[in-house]
Scaffold this active site. Structure first.
Site, PDB file in Angstrom:
ATOM      1  N   TYR A 165       1.657  42.164  39.415  1.00  0.00           N
ATOM      2  CA  TYR A 165       1.845  40.802  39.308  1.00  0.00           C
ATOM      3  C   TYR A 165       0.258  40.099  38.835  1.00  0.00           C
ATOM      4  CZ  TYR A 165       2.891  36.006  40.709  1.00  0.00           C
ATOM      5  OH  TYR A 165       3.370  34.537  40.577  1.00  0.00           O
ATOM      6  N   SER A 197      -0.520  31.931  37.874  1.00  0.00           N
ATOM      7  CA  SER A 197      -0.527  31.885  39.296  1.00  0.00           C
ATOM      8  C   SER A 197      -1.917  32.120  39.765  1.00  0.00           C
ATOM      9  CB  SER A 197      -0.042  33.225  39.840  1.00  0.00           C
ATOM     10  OG  SER A 197      -0.267  33.490  41.314  1.00  0.00           O
TER      11      SER A 197
HETATM   12  N1  NAP Z   1       6.892  30.605  44.105  1.00  0.00           N
HETATM   13  C1  NAP Z   1       5.435  30.813  44.167  1.00  0.00           C
HETATM   14  O1  NAP Z   1       4.704  30.572  45.172  1.00  0.00           O
HETATM   15  C2  NAP Z   1       4.782  30.913  42.978  1.00  0.00           C
HETATM   16  C3  NAP Z   1       3.319  30.930  43.017  1.00  0.00           C
HETATM   17  C4  NAP Z   1       2.642  31.150  41.730  1.00  0.00           C
HETATM   18  C5  NAP Z   1       3.307  31.364  40.660  1.00  0.00           C
HETATM   19  N2  NAP Z   1       4.585  31.327  40.518  1.00  0.00           N
HETATM   20  C6  NAP Z   1       5.118  31.537  39.300  1.00  0.00           C
HETATM   21  O2  NAP Z   1       6.367  30.746  39.010  1.00  0.00           O
HETATM   22  C7  NAP Z   1       7.514  31.197  38.345  1.00  0.00           C
HETATM   23  C8  NAP Z   1       8.847  30.842  38.654  1.00  0.00           C
HETATM   24  O3  NAP Z   1       8.873  31.583  40.064  1.00  0.00           O
HETATM   25  P1  NAP Z   1       9.788  30.908  41.245  1.00  0.00           P
HETATM   26  O4  NAP Z   1       8.876  31.184  42.597  1.00  0.00           O
HETATM   27  O5  NAP Z   1      10.534  29.925  41.003  1.00  0.00           O
HETATM   28  O6  NAP Z   1      10.586  32.198  41.476  1.00  0.00           O
HETATM   29  P2  NAP Z   1      12.184  32.412  41.696  1.00  0.00           P
HETATM   30  O7  NAP Z   1      12.805  31.408  42.392  1.00  0.00           O
HETATM   31  O8  NAP Z   1      12.363  33.868  42.075  1.00  0.00           O
HETATM   32  O9  NAP Z   1      12.731  32.541  39.967  1.00  0.00           O
HETATM   33  C9  NAP Z   1      12.370  33.355  39.015  1.00  0.00           C
HETATM   34  C10 NAP Z   1      13.187  33.075  37.924  1.00  0.00           C
HETATM   35  O10 NAP Z   1      12.904  33.917  36.792  1.00  0.00           O
HETATM   36  C11 NAP Z   1      14.061  34.627  36.250  1.00  0.00           C
HETATM   37  N3  NAP Z   1      13.918  36.001  35.768  1.00  0.00           N
HETATM   38  C12 NAP Z   1      13.226  37.141  36.205  1.00  0.00           C
HETATM   39  N4  NAP Z   1      13.426  37.992  35.423  1.00  0.00           N
HETATM   40  C13 NAP Z   1      13.484  37.530  34.175  1.00  0.00           C
HETATM   41  C14 NAP Z   1      14.037  37.880  32.780  1.00  0.00           C
HETATM   42  N5  NAP Z   1      13.789  39.224  32.751  1.00  0.00           N
HETATM   43  N6  NAP Z   1      14.385  37.132  32.197  1.00  0.00           N
HETATM   44  C15 NAP Z   1      14.672  35.865  32.300  1.00  0.00           C
HETATM   45  N7  NAP Z   1      14.532  35.405  33.497  1.00  0.00           N
HETATM   46  C16 NAP Z   1      14.108  36.200  34.492  1.00  0.00           C
HETATM   47  C17 NAP Z   1      15.101  34.550  37.512  1.00  0.00           C
HETATM   48  O11 NAP Z   1      16.331  34.806  37.076  1.00  0.00           O
HETATM   49  P3  NAP Z   1      17.753  35.582  38.002  1.00  0.00           P
HETATM   50  O12 NAP Z   1      18.043  34.371  39.018  1.00  0.00           O
HETATM   51  O13 NAP Z   1      18.709  35.870  37.044  1.00  0.00           O
HETATM   52  O14 NAP Z   1      16.730  36.612  38.895  1.00  0.00           O
HETATM   53  C18 NAP Z   1      14.784  33.246  37.973  1.00  0.00           C
HETATM   54  O15 NAP Z   1      15.458  32.206  37.307  1.00  0.00           O
HETATM   55  C19 NAP Z   1       7.082  32.675  38.097  1.00  0.00           C
HETATM   56  O16 NAP Z   1       6.460  33.111  36.969  1.00  0.00           O
HETATM   57  C20 NAP Z   1       5.992  32.930  39.337  1.00  0.00           C
HETATM   58  O17 NAP Z   1       5.149  33.970  39.047  1.00  0.00           O
HETATM   59  C21 NAP Z   1       5.445  31.295  41.745  1.00  0.00           C
END
Ligand code: NAP
Length: 232
Positions: A155, A140
């Protein structure tokens, strides 16, 4: 002819992880969609409706799940050529460096950093044996020192640590035809990113998928946004 490659994507059941699974399978990569809740994983797999996609239960903090993956790699029931450390949470947005509760910081580190580290420790030795691997760490901008501020400390710590892990692991495998890189997807409309984010998941996943599919002479130990290097 080169062997068809297999990717394992953690947190593949929704958000950016789900989209990475979709794009990889569309690119003829076999995909193991890893989900901490198998029901959610199965639903996501059905939604993708692509025979190249299978699903496993994998909570990145769960010893039994990690052990089960390790056994499947050992027996060669599974081969992982591409590892996407995507699973993540962000829950400290209302806290600053002086007041985030320890439990919250620790839980975030446990999933976002130790999850990725432990998974890499399990999968990468098999990549070394196969003399091929790509590891993509979904980091991130909040993990970049150049963008650091006081908010959401757990985070930020977790992504800084993930970035350090990227460089260390890249050094470890630099002679093994394994490329390890980190990327930031930008601010993406997901449950984690919220509704006001500027980007859709297709945009958020694009650079990660590009890193998954790097040729052997691609970058190793770098940080990217929009397929361009990004400041640590
Ligand atoms: N969205 C943004 O703006 C953004 C920006 C920068 C970086 N990121 C990074 O991108 C990645 C994906 O984020 P996203 O935005 O797609 O978030 P999201 O829609 O909230 O999805 C998060 C995913 O992680 C899973 N997860 C959480 N805890 C877990 C665990 N203990 N073991 C296995 N899976 C787990 C969740 O599973 P459940 O469905 O079971 O909860 C879900 O599948 C993250 O690493 C985040 O830090 C996102």
């Amino acid at each position: 002819m080169t062997r068809q490659k297999t990717a394992l994507v953690t947190g593949g059941n929704r958000g950016i992880g789900f989209e990475i699974c979709r794009q990889l399978a569309a690119d003829n990569i076999k995909v193991i969609l890893a989900a901490r809740d198998l029901q959610k994983g199965d639903k996501a797999m059905a939604k993708l409706d692509n025979p190249l996609v299978s699903c496993i239960k994998l909570d990145v903090t769960n010893d039994a799940d990690l052990q089960s993956l390790s056994s499947k790699l050992e027996s060669r029931e599974l081969v992982v050529d591409i590892l996407v450390n995507n699973a993540g949470i962000s829950q400290g947005i209302r806290y600053s460096i002086l007041n985030e509760p320890r439990e919250l910081t620790a839980q975030t580190m446990d999933i976002n950093f130790f999850g990725a580290l432990r998974l890499s420790q399990i999968v990468v030795p098999f990549m070394q044996k196969n003399h091929f691997g790509r590891v993509v760490n979904i980091s991130s901008g909040h993990g970049s020192f150049s963008k650091m501020d006081k908010q959401n400390p757990g985070y930020r710590f977790s992504k800084v640590a993930m970035n350090a892990m990227t460089v260390m692991l890249a050094d470890e495998v630099k002679n093994d035809n394994i490329l390890v890189n980190a990327m930031t997807p930008g601010w993406v409309r997901t449950r984690l990113g919220g509704l006001n984010a500027h980007r859709n998941v297709e945009e958020g996943a694009e650079t990660a998928v590009w890193l998954c599919l790097l040729d052997d002479d691609g970058p190793n130990g770098e940080f990217f946004k929009d397929k361009a290097t990004f400041s640590w």
